[in-house]
Design an enzyme around this catalytic site. Structure first.
Site, PDB file in Angstrom:
ATOM      1  N   TRP A 182     -18.763  -2.385   1.393  1.00 30.85           N
ATOM      2  CA  TRP A 182     -17.618  -3.296   1.238  1.00 30.85           C
ATOM      3  C   TRP A 182     -17.208  -3.874   2.588  1.00 30.85           C
ATOM      4  O   TRP A 182     -16.816  -5.039   2.693  1.00 30.85           O
ATOM      5  CB  TRP A 182     -16.450  -2.577   0.571  1.00 30.85           C
ATOM      6  CG  TRP A 182     -15.225  -3.425   0.407  1.00 30.85           C
ATOM      7  CD1 TRP A 182     -14.138  -3.471   1.218  1.00 30.85           C
ATOM      8  CD2 TRP A 182     -14.979  -4.393  -0.627  1.00 30.85           C
ATOM      9  NE1 TRP A 182     -13.220  -4.395   0.765  1.00 30.85           N
ATOM     10  CE2 TRP A 182     -13.709  -4.981  -0.368  1.00 30.85           C
ATOM     11  CE3 TRP A 182     -15.706  -4.817  -1.740  1.00 30.85           C
ATOM     12  CZ2 TRP A 182     -13.162  -5.959  -1.187  1.00 30.85           C
ATOM     13  CZ3 TRP A 182     -15.149  -5.795  -2.561  1.00 30.85           C
ATOM     14  CH2 TRP A 182     -13.895  -6.355  -2.277  1.00 30.85           C
ATOM     15  N   GLU A 234     -18.505   1.956  -0.184  1.00 29.35           N
ATOM     16  CA  GLU A 234     -17.327   1.575   0.590  1.00 29.35           C
ATOM     17  C   GLU A 234     -17.735   1.048   1.967  1.00 29.35           C
ATOM     18  O   GLU A 234     -17.117   0.129   2.497  1.00 29.35           O
ATOM     19  CB  GLU A 234     -16.384   2.767   0.737  1.00 29.35           C
ATOM     20  CG  GLU A 234     -15.802   3.271  -0.567  1.00 29.35           C
ATOM     21  CD  GLU A 234     -14.979   2.200  -1.282  1.00 29.35           C
ATOM     22  OE1 GLU A 234     -14.272   1.429  -0.595  1.00 29.35           O
ATOM     23  OE2 GLU A 234     -15.043   2.121  -2.519  1.00 29.35           O
ATOM     24  N   TRP A 238       5.222 -19.462  -2.043  1.00 24.78           N
ATOM     25  CA  TRP A 238       5.702 -18.166  -1.589  1.00 24.78           C
ATOM     26  C   TRP A 238       7.202 -18.214  -1.326  1.00 24.78           C
ATOM     27  O   TRP A 238       7.734 -19.252  -0.914  1.00 24.78           O
ATOM     28  CB  TRP A 238       4.986 -17.743  -0.313  1.00 24.78           C
ATOM     29  CG  TRP A 238       3.495 -17.643  -0.425  1.00 24.78           C
ATOM     30  CD1 TRP A 238       2.566 -18.494   0.092  1.00 24.78           C
ATOM     31  CD2 TRP A 238       2.748 -16.618  -1.098  1.00 24.78           C
ATOM     32  NE1 TRP A 238       1.296 -18.086  -0.211  1.00 24.78           N
ATOM     33  CE2 TRP A 238       1.376 -16.930  -0.942  1.00 24.78           C
ATOM     34  CE3 TRP A 238       3.111 -15.478  -1.817  1.00 24.78           C
ATOM     35  CZ2 TRP A 238       0.364 -16.135  -1.481  1.00 24.78           C
ATOM     36  CZ3 TRP A 238       2.098 -14.683  -2.346  1.00 24.78           C
ATOM     37  CH2 TRP A 238       0.749 -15.010  -2.173  1.00 24.78           C
ATOM     38  N   ASN A 255      -5.872   4.622   1.578  1.00 22.68           N
ATOM     39  CA  ASN A 255      -6.339   3.356   1.022  1.00 22.68           C
ATOM     40  C   ASN A 255      -5.667   2.995  -0.296  1.00 22.68           C
ATOM     41  O   ASN A 255      -5.305   1.837  -0.523  1.00 22.68           O
ATOM     42  CB  ASN A 255      -7.860   3.393   0.829  1.00 22.68           C
ATOM     43  CG  ASN A 255      -8.411   2.051   0.383  1.00 22.68           C
ATOM     44  OD1 ASN A 255      -8.303   1.069   1.104  1.00 22.68           O
ATOM     45  ND2 ASN A 255      -8.989   2.005  -0.807  1.00 22.68           N
ATOM     46  N   TRP A 298       1.040 -13.291   1.740  1.00 20.49           N
ATOM     47  CA  TRP A 298       0.217 -12.144   2.127  1.00 20.49           C
ATOM     48  C   TRP A 298      -0.037 -12.096   3.633  1.00 20.49           C
ATOM     49  O   TRP A 298      -0.258 -11.024   4.202  1.00 20.49           O
ATOM     50  CB  TRP A 298      -1.120 -12.171   1.381  1.00 20.49           C
ATOM     51  CG  TRP A 298      -1.961 -13.401   1.650  1.00 20.49           C
ATOM     52  CD1 TRP A 298      -1.965 -14.558   0.926  1.00 20.49           C
ATOM     53  CD2 TRP A 298      -2.909 -13.595   2.709  1.00 20.49           C
ATOM     54  NE1 TRP A 298      -2.850 -15.463   1.461  1.00 20.49           N
ATOM     55  CE2 TRP A 298      -3.446 -14.896   2.556  1.00 20.49           C
ATOM     56  CE3 TRP A 298      -3.355 -12.806   3.761  1.00 20.49           C
ATOM     57  CZ2 TRP A 298      -4.403 -15.427   3.424  1.00 20.49           C
ATOM     58  CZ3 TRP A 298      -4.310 -13.323   4.639  1.00 20.49           C
ATOM     59  CH2 TRP A 298      -4.825 -14.610   4.465  1.00 20.49           C
ATOM     60  N   TRP A 351      -6.466  -7.769   2.399  1.00 15.50           N
ATOM     61  CA  TRP A 351      -5.190  -8.363   1.994  1.00 15.50           C
ATOM     62  C   TRP A 351      -5.425  -9.504   1.014  1.00 15.50           C
ATOM     63  O   TRP A 351      -4.692  -9.647   0.026  1.00 15.50           O
ATOM     64  CB  TRP A 351      -4.401  -8.838   3.214  1.00 15.50           C
ATOM     65  CG  TRP A 351      -3.473  -7.781   3.716  1.00 15.50           C
ATOM     66  CD1 TRP A 351      -3.733  -6.826   4.655  1.00 15.50           C
ATOM     67  CD2 TRP A 351      -2.134  -7.534   3.260  1.00 15.50           C
ATOM     68  NE1 TRP A 351      -2.646  -6.001   4.814  1.00 15.50           N
ATOM     69  CE2 TRP A 351      -1.653  -6.412   3.981  1.00 15.50           C
ATOM     70  CE3 TRP A 351      -1.302  -8.148   2.331  1.00 15.50           C
ATOM     71  CZ2 TRP A 351      -0.362  -5.906   3.791  1.00 15.50           C
ATOM     72  CZ3 TRP A 351      -0.024  -7.633   2.138  1.00 15.50           C
ATOM     73  CH2 TRP A 351       0.438  -6.532   2.858  1.00 15.50           C
TER      74      TRP A 351
END
Length: 467
Positions: A272, A269, A300, A335, A353, A376
């Site tokens: 990441w 993590e 959108w 998370n 987004w 995101w």
């Protein structure tokens, strides 16, 4: 006359493992500078971040004073403030730890060029990632776009050991730090939940490795299980470095072999975060530009009422509403729940987004310029190695799976507290008698769903086909 170095602190608000600070102290007398930059090309901090920053700088001023360094704060254009401060203190050197966004690098390069042309020794250092984005590449020499091979490569690297906190004498009395950086009054409630600063960050790391790590791999997806590190805001402000976390966790794995699997998951993590920084470095502004170009053509929807309901935790989906209320109250969100609330925005509501990312940027204490948009875009499907767009989280089944006993929802959505578990995650399906007994009125005190999950899933998949 002794030489003076200006150490420009940005996302590295710590004493230990701070290469720029070490270089400054080796050069001579040090003045530390923090600039709340107003450069047009830079993204301004969100409200929650400013709350954290003010408190972090106050803690930092005390720690710097202990090693004889005074902290100066200012707000304005980066280059203008840097050279004003250099002149004001007669500094002949300027040191900083590197940043990786395109606009940040452009500003730093211009300052470095000007400083050297004026006879100032200017040098930058790696201080905020495990491996710098330009030092890790695929076999063909390009940046990684898939996390798994990135992680396999990173874990074989010899991550530099963190430096100890420097010492210098004599200590000085710290000035009271009043940054003047504007903090909204609504964020003051975060005082109940967080303690910013390097000492708090190190204490949190120690507590996590000692008490929560063992359950991390198996329980991290459950929002009521206290097994996550809670280090993300400390990392975002550089109150602790990723190298400190990496080596501390590796030390635990060596001393406690039974913890090796949990350590490996935890460090993946952390990796990441580095992966997000490689995207931040190699791509155009990832807070505004989809990393997969085809998503720039996605149609959108616009729905201000639905967006407002989402922000307020009034969507009618209990685990989503719990997450949004947790965010507003604490400046953070579990998370797993972050993925659920983001999926509802991007896919079920089919809202851009970037609208959700901007709300997180303003309300998260751990808002990070690489991780916030990177994550995101992962949920939206437009990022690199992203969750496929057709993977649409169902907030009902996710709630039933990860909050089966309802403790998370009942904490943050107390109007549903008396509903039995059978109906807690879908009150809109509960028999009227059950709702009445629990004091729930889907028109008065808790909303009906703002979108039909089945219809909206089909609509999202149809939008994907149009790409």
């Amino acid at each position: 006359m002794a030489s003076t170095a200006l150490v420009w602190l940005r996302n590295d608000l710590r004493i230990a493992d701070n290469p720029a600070l070490v270089a400054g102290l080796a050069h001579g007398r040090v003045v530390a500078l923090h600039v709340e930059a107003t450069d047009e090309t830079l993204r301004r901090r969100g409200s929650a971040s400013r709350w954290w920053l003010n408190r972090s700088l106050r803690a930092l001023a005390v720690d710097l004073a202990d090693i004889g360094v005074r902290l100066v704060t200012a707000e304005g254009e980066s280059e203008e403030i840097a050279f004003e401060t250099l002149r004001a203190h007669g500094a002949d050197a300027l040191f900083w730890n590197r940043r990786y966004g395109p606009a940040e690098r452009e500003i730093d390069a211009a300052i470095k060029l000007r400083g050297r042309s004026e006879g100032i020794a200017v040098e930058s250092f790696p201080g905020s990632v495990l491996v710098e984005p330009f030092d890790i590449a695929t076999g063909s020499g390009g940046p990684y776009s898939v996390f798994t091979p990135f992680w396999k490569t990173l874990r074989t690297r010899n991550i530099a050991a963190p430096r100890s906190a420097p010492s210098a004498a004599p200590p000085i009395s710290p000035d009271a730090v009043d940054t003047g950086y504007r903090t909204p009054t609504w964020a003051t409630k975060f005082d109940e939940h967080w303690q910013p600063g390097e000492r708090a960050a190190l204490a949190r790391l120690h507590s996590f490795l000692e008490h929560q790590l063992a359950g991390y791999a198996d329980q991290r997806d459950f929002p009521t299980h206290s097994v996550t590190s809670q280090l993300s805001p400390h990392l975002a402000f550089g109150e602790i470095s990723p190298r400190q976390i990496w080596h501390s966790a590796q030390s635990v794995a060596h001393s406690r072999p039974e913890a090796a699997a949990a350590v490996d998951k935890f460090l993946s993590e952390l990796a990441w975060r580095d992966f997000n920084y490689t995207q931040y470095f190699h791509r155009t502004d990832i807070a505004n530009v989809p990393m997969q170009e085809r998503f720039s053509r996605l149609s959108w929807r616009e729905d201000d009422a639905a967006l407002a309901a989402w922000k307020q935790g009034r969507t009618g989906f209990p685990i989503v509403d719990a997450g949004m209320r947790e965010l507003w109250a604490t400046g953070t969100m579990h998370n797993r729940v972050r993925m659920l609330v983001a999926s509802l925005v991007c896919k079920n509501l089919l809202l851009d987004w970037r609208l959700g990312e901007q709300w997180f940027w303003d309300t998260l204490v751990d808002a990070d310029p690489a991780s916030n948009p990177g994550n995101w875009q992962w949920v939206a499907g437009s990022g690199l190695d992203a969750s496929p767009f057709f993977r649409i989280f169902n907030p009902v089944t996710q709630g039933e799976r990860f909050d089966a006993d309802g403790r998370y929802v009942r904490r943050w959505v107390p109007e549903l507290a008396l509903l039995p578990n059978e109906w807690l995650h879908e009150p809109f399906e509960a028999p009227p008698a059950v709702l009445r007994a629990a004091g729930v009125d889907l028109e008065a005190n808790y909303p009906a769903p703002i979108v039909d999950l089945k219809m909206s899933r089909e609509r999202a998949l149809e939008a994907l086909k149009q790409l």
